[in-house]
Design a protein around this motif. Structure first.
Motif, short mmCIF file in Angstrom:
data_model
loop_
_atom_site.label_atom_id
_atom_site.label_comp_id
_atom_site.label_asym_id
_atom_site.label_seq_id
_atom_site.Cartn_x
_atom_site.Cartn_y
_atom_site.Cartn_z
N ALA A 172 -15.72 73.73 -38.70
CA ALA A 172 -16.10 75.25 -39.07
C ALA A 172 -16.40 75.56 -40.39
O ALA A 172 -17.16 76.48 -40.72
N VAL A 173 -15.59 74.99 -41.22
CA VAL A 173 -15.95 75.38 -42.70
C VAL A 173 -17.30 74.90 -43.30
O VAL A 173 -17.97 75.55 -44.00
N ILE A 174 -17.43 73.34 -42.71
CA ILE A 174 -18.55 73.01 -43.01
C ILE A 174 -19.84 73.76 -42.67
O ILE A 174 -20.88 74.03 -43.36
N GLU B 291 -21.87 83.24 -37.52
CA GLU B 291 -20.77 82.79 -36.47
C GLU B 291 -19.75 82.06 -36.93
O GLU B 291 -18.33 82.30 -36.89
N ALA B 292 -19.81 80.98 -37.87
CA ALA B 292 -18.90 80.15 -38.33
C ALA B 292 -18.30 81.01 -39.42
O ALA B 292 -16.82 80.80 -39.55
N VAL B 293 -18.68 81.54 -40.47
CA VAL B 293 -18.24 82.51 -41.35
C VAL B 293 -17.38 83.52 -40.65
O VAL B 293 -15.98 83.57 -41.12
N ASP B 294 -17.57 84.04 -39.40
CA ASP B 294 -16.85 85.01 -38.81
C ASP B 294 -15.47 84.49 -38.30
O ASP B 294 -14.36 84.83 -38.24
N PHE B 295 -15.68 82.98 -37.74
CA PHE B 295 -14.79 82.16 -37.07
C PHE B 295 -13.59 81.92 -38.13
O PHE B 295 -12.50 82.21 -38.02
N VAL B 296 -14.12 81.67 -39.37
CA VAL B 296 -13.24 81.15 -40.57
C VAL B 296 -12.35 82.29 -40.81
O VAL B 296 -11.30 82.44 -41.36
N ALA B 297 -13.17 83.60 -41.16
CA ALA B 297 -12.58 84.98 -41.30
C ALA B 297 -11.47 85.26 -40.28
O ALA B 297 -10.12 85.49 -40.80
N LYS B 298 -11.68 85.20 -39.18
CA LYS B 298 -10.45 85.45 -38.29
C LYS B 298 -9.25 84.31 -38.23
O LYS B 298 -8.22 84.94 -38.05
N LYS B 299 -9.77 83.20 -38.49
CA LYS B 299 -8.52 82.06 -38.76
C LYS B 299 -7.59 82.28 -40.06
O LYS B 299 -6.79 82.07 -39.91
N LEU C 237 -20.10 77.39 -32.39
CA LEU C 237 -20.87 78.08 -33.67
C LEU C 237 -22.26 77.65 -33.84
O LEU C 237 -22.61 76.50 -34.33
N LYS C 238 -23.03 78.50 -33.41
CA LYS C 238 -24.45 78.03 -33.60
C LYS C 238 -25.13 78.56 -34.97
O LYS C 238 -26.03 77.71 -35.24
N ASN C 239 -24.57 79.25 -35.52
CA ASN C 239 -25.17 79.71 -36.88
C ASN C 239 -24.16 80.00 -37.81
O ASN C 239 -22.92 79.88 -37.56
N GLU C 240 -24.65 80.01 -39.24
CA GLU C 240 -23.79 80.44 -40.30
C GLU C 240 -22.97 81.73 -40.23
O GLU C 240 -21.85 81.61 -40.43
#
Length: 368
Positions: A94-96, A135-143, A130-133
């Motif tokens: 997810a970070v990558i 979504e990935a950034v938002d996922f990392v933020a929530k984690k 996580l299809k785009n950057e």
């Protein structure tokens, strides 16, 4: 006294055989000892002493005043998790993806260019939604537990990824792809360690150690005290402006603040980061003891803990550290001395080194 002949030194009441390397403060001769530390910006895989993961990948990323520990571990679900600063256990894929490397094929190629590593399939499936950057950034933020509105959340997370994730590679958005590639390299090493294809790194091997000499220690001291001075300057300025007065420079800047703090550290040996005994009174019982004190190397490990492996003589100490001279008692093996003919290499200019390597055919994997 610089470049004077022995006769000229004698005429100045100085000993021509004196080695130098010390300073005089409050009428006392003091020496700044060398500190032995683990090499920063270098990934090491070691066996975990506790926790669910058998092996842990550790890295200290150092850039200026930043020194940020990173750890990579695999939990029972087979997912590799990255931790750094306040970000705890975020899936590494997810970070990558949050750094801009979105294609699974590309991640697979960077992690295992010569073959397919099956451990990656579970990790890629976990981050498949996580299809785009964004979504990935938002996922990392929530984690990471950032709970503000989406815009602020995204902005803060990007700032964390830029400033606190592998800052030695850069602290702006241009370095994101280089960071993603380096995380793939770290992931590959961890996977190979779990497969028992590579042996864990030896922390006590001198290849994995660096010596902080007086210049590095004084730079740390200066950097921290300059930050204190600028903070004090800002506070004084705001306080006077609030009263409706126009401040003069003499009032805003406390001229002796920085000098006194540096002077105090050098006189007492209490350094930044809570370290003590960095500046010591030089031993003058005889010439050999003086030479020994100037060559002293101190480990930051606590003398009250066992740390048997750190205290033992390692094969890589040969020619670098004296195998005999170490105190008895709790400090045995933690206070060492450089060999008489040992020399410490200076830091090399990165740009010049890269120029030489490119001349030998080094090609960038990631376009900066």
């Amino acid at each position: 006294l610089y470049k004077l002949s022995p006769d000229e030194l004698i005429s100045h009441n100085e000993d021509p055989e004196d080695p130098g390397g010390y300073f005089i403060i409050n009428g006392t001769e003091k020496v700044i000892v060398k500190i032995e530390d683990l090499a920063s910006n270098r990934m090491m895989v070691e066996e975990a002493s506790s926790g669910a993961s058998k092996y842990v990948g550790k890295l200290f990323s150092e850039y200026g005043s930043y020194k940020i520990p990173h750890s990579l571990e695999r939990l029972r679900d087979g997912i590799f998790y990255l931790s750094f600063t306040r970000v705890r256990r975020v899936p590494i894929v997810a970070v990558i993806k949050a750094l801009g490397m979105l294609k699974d094929e590309e991640i697979m190629r960077f992690v295992g260019s010569d073959r397919q590593l099956d451990e990656m399939i579970v990790n890629l499936l976990d981050a498949a939604e996580l299809k785009n950057e964004e979504e990935a950034v938002d996922f990392v933020a929530k984690k990471a537990g950032i709970t503000q509105s989406k815009e602020i959340r995204m902005e803060r997370t990007r700032e964390i990824l830029d400033k606190y994730l592998l800052p030695h590679l850069g602290i702006d958005s241009k370095a994101r792809m280089a960071k993603a590639y380096n995380l793939c390299k770290l992931l590959r090493r961890c996977i190979l360690a779990f497969r028992e294809e590579i042996v864990p790194d030896d922390k006590d091997h001198y290849m994995n150690k660096r010596l902080k000499l007086s210049g590095d220690l004084l730079a740390d001291l200066f950097r921290v005290n300059l930050k204190v001075l600028t903070g004090d300057l800002l506070y004084n300025f705001q306080r006077i402006v609030k009263r409706g007065k126009f401040p003069s420079l003499k009032v805003v800047i406390r001229e002796k603040l920085m000098t006194q703090r540096i002077y105090s550290s050098m006189a007492t040996g209490t350094w930044v980061g809570g370290r003590k005994g960095i500046s010591q009174r030089i031993q003058r019982l005889n010439y050999l003891e003086t030479m020994s004190h100037l060559q002293r190397v101190v480990s930051p490990l606590s003398a009250t803990q066992e740390n048997f492996e750190a205290r033992e003589l390692h094969a890589t100490h040969l020619g670098r550290l004296c195998p005999i001279e170490t105190p008895e008692g709790t400090n045995i093996g933690l206070k060492k001395n450089l060999s008489l003919l040992a020399s410490v290499s200076a830091e090399t200019n990165q740009e010049e080194m890269l120029k030489v390597l490119k001349g030998y055919g080094l090609r960038p994997v990631v376009k900066q």
